[in-house]
Design a protein around this motif. Structure first.
Motif, PDB file in Angstrom:
ATOM      1  N   VAL A  34       0.829  -1.197   0.000  1.00 28.32           N
ATOM      2  CA  VAL A  34       0.000   0.000   0.000  1.00 28.32           C
ATOM      3  C   VAL A  34       0.877   1.265   0.000  1.00 28.32           C
ATOM      4  CG1 VAL A  34      -0.309   0.047   2.522  1.00 28.32           C
ATOM      5  CG2 VAL A  34      -2.000   1.142   1.026  1.00 28.32           C
ATOM      6  N   TYR A  35       1.987   1.237   0.707  1.00 29.49           N
ATOM      7  CA  TYR A  35       2.862   2.406   0.779  1.00 29.49           C
ATOM      8  C   TYR A  35       3.715   2.538  -0.492  1.00 29.49           C
ATOM      9  CZ  TYR A  35       1.503   1.972   5.665  1.00 29.49           C
ATOM     10  OH  TYR A  35       0.778   1.854   6.821  1.00 29.49           O
ATOM     11  N   ASP A  37       2.696   1.621  -3.406  1.00 28.00           N
ATOM     12  CA  ASP A  37       1.751   2.090  -4.417  1.00 28.00           C
ATOM     13  C   ASP A  37       1.555   3.607  -4.345  1.00 28.00           C
ATOM     14  OD1 ASP A  37       1.458  -0.466  -5.399  1.00 28.00           O
ATOM     15  OD2 ASP A  37      -0.478  -0.824  -4.412  1.00 28.00           O
ATOM     16  N   ILE A  38       1.573   4.163  -3.163  1.00 20.97           N
ATOM     17  CA  ILE A  38       1.453   5.622  -3.011  1.00 20.97           C
ATOM     18  C   ILE A  38       2.627   6.308  -3.707  1.00 20.97           C
ATOM     19  CG2 ILE A  38       1.605   7.524  -1.342  1.00 20.97           C
ATOM     20  CD1 ILE A  38      -0.026   5.684   0.583  1.00 20.97           C
ATOM     21  N   ASP A  41       2.289   5.892  -7.539  1.00 22.32           N
ATOM     22  CA  ASP A  41       1.251   6.788  -8.063  1.00 22.32           C
ATOM     23  C   ASP A  41       1.760   8.227  -8.148  1.00 22.32           C
ATOM     24  OD1 ASP A  41      -0.530   4.690  -8.326  1.00 22.32           O
ATOM     25  OD2 ASP A  41      -1.638   5.170  -6.479  1.00 22.32           O
ATOM     26  N   SER A  42       2.507   8.645  -7.165  1.00 27.30           N
ATOM     27  CA  SER A  42       3.078   9.991  -7.174  1.00 27.30           C
ATOM     28  C   SER A  42       4.057  10.163  -8.332  1.00 27.30           C
ATOM     29  CB  SER A  42       3.779  10.258  -5.835  1.00 27.30           C
ATOM     30  OG  SER A  42       4.328  11.548  -5.812  1.00 27.30           O
ATOM     31  N   THR A  87       3.837  12.470  -1.490  1.00 23.31           N
ATOM     32  CA  THR A  87       4.023  11.109  -0.989  1.00 23.31           C
ATOM     33  C   THR A  87       3.998  11.074   0.530  1.00 23.31           C
ATOM     34  OG1 THR A  87       5.317  10.533  -2.950  1.00 23.31           O
ATOM     35  CG2 THR A  87       5.530   9.081  -1.036  1.00 23.31           C
ATOM     36  N   GLN A  90       0.430  11.590   1.860  1.00 18.68           N
ATOM     37  CA  GLN A  90      -0.406  10.418   1.614  1.00 18.68           C
ATOM     38  C   GLN A  90      -0.005   9.253   2.525  1.00 18.68           C
ATOM     39  OE1 GLN A  90      -2.905  12.230  -0.062  1.00 18.68           O
ATOM     40  NE2 GLN A  90      -3.296  10.105  -0.550  1.00 18.68           N
ATOM     41  N   LEU A  91       1.287   9.086   2.745  1.00 19.68           N
ATOM     42  CA  LEU A  91       1.744   8.011   3.638  1.00 19.68           C
ATOM     43  C   LEU A  91       1.197   8.214   5.048  1.00 19.68           C
ATOM     44  CD1 LEU A  91       5.448   7.614   2.478  1.00 19.68           C
ATOM     45  CD2 LEU A  91       3.580   5.984   2.113  1.00 19.68           C
ATOM     46  N   LYS A  93      -1.418   9.978   6.002  1.00 19.26           N
ATOM     47  CA  LYS A  93      -2.875   9.800   5.980  1.00 19.26           C
ATOM     48  C   LYS A  93      -3.236   8.311   5.970  1.00 19.26           C
ATOM     49  CE  LYS A  93      -5.064  12.539   3.208  1.00 19.26           C
ATOM     50  NZ  LYS A  93      -5.682  13.155   2.006  1.00 19.26           N
ATOM     51  N   THR A  94      -2.524   7.533   5.195  1.00 23.32           N
ATOM     52  CA  THR A  94      -2.799   6.098   5.093  1.00 23.32           C
ATOM     53  C   THR A  94      -2.430   5.376   6.391  1.00 23.32           C
ATOM     54  OG1 THR A  94      -2.425   6.215   2.713  1.00 23.32           O
ATOM     55  CG2 THR A  94      -2.361   4.022   3.719  1.00 23.32           C
TER      56      THR A  94
END
Length: 118
Positions: A34-35, A37-38, A41-42, A87, A90-91, A93-94
């Protein structure tokens, strides 16, 4: 993402660079998909929208290596700043919203680093 005590500047915005980003405290954050992928995506967004040319990259458990440059008319320093800023937000937040077993520990480490480094 961490800020090195030694500040390296990108002087030629159109040159090819080998860059390394490490996590605060060398925390093994990228062991989870999941991390990763963040981050991916960035990078994809910056390739599509910000002029990043990414020739090669490797994501390790606590750092990222890449060979990249900016397309003509784009600023590599700005692109890298945006990758790291997006990144990291988002990390966090996730981590806060997810099922991360190490969330408290990670957030303490990242919080201390963030409060001492504006």
């Amino acid at each position: 993402m961490s800020k090195s005590t030694t500040s390296y500047k990108i002087k030629n915005q159109e040159a090819l660079y080998y860059l390394t980003f490490s996590t605060i405290g060398w925390v093994d954050i990228f062991t989870r998909k999941v991390y990763r992928d963040i981050l991916i995506d960035s990078l994809r967004f910056c390739i599509k929208e910000k002029g990043l040319r990414l020739f090669s990259y490797v994501i390790m458990s606590n750092h990222v290596n890449m060979i990249c440059k900016a397309d003509e008319g784009f600023n590599l320093s700005d692109i890298i700043r945006d990758v790291k800023k997006f990144t990291s937000k988002q990390l966090i937040k996730t981590i806060q919203a997810g099922q991360e077993s190490r969330s408290e520990w990670m957030l303490v480490i990242f919080g201390k680093a963030g409060s001492s480094n504006p």
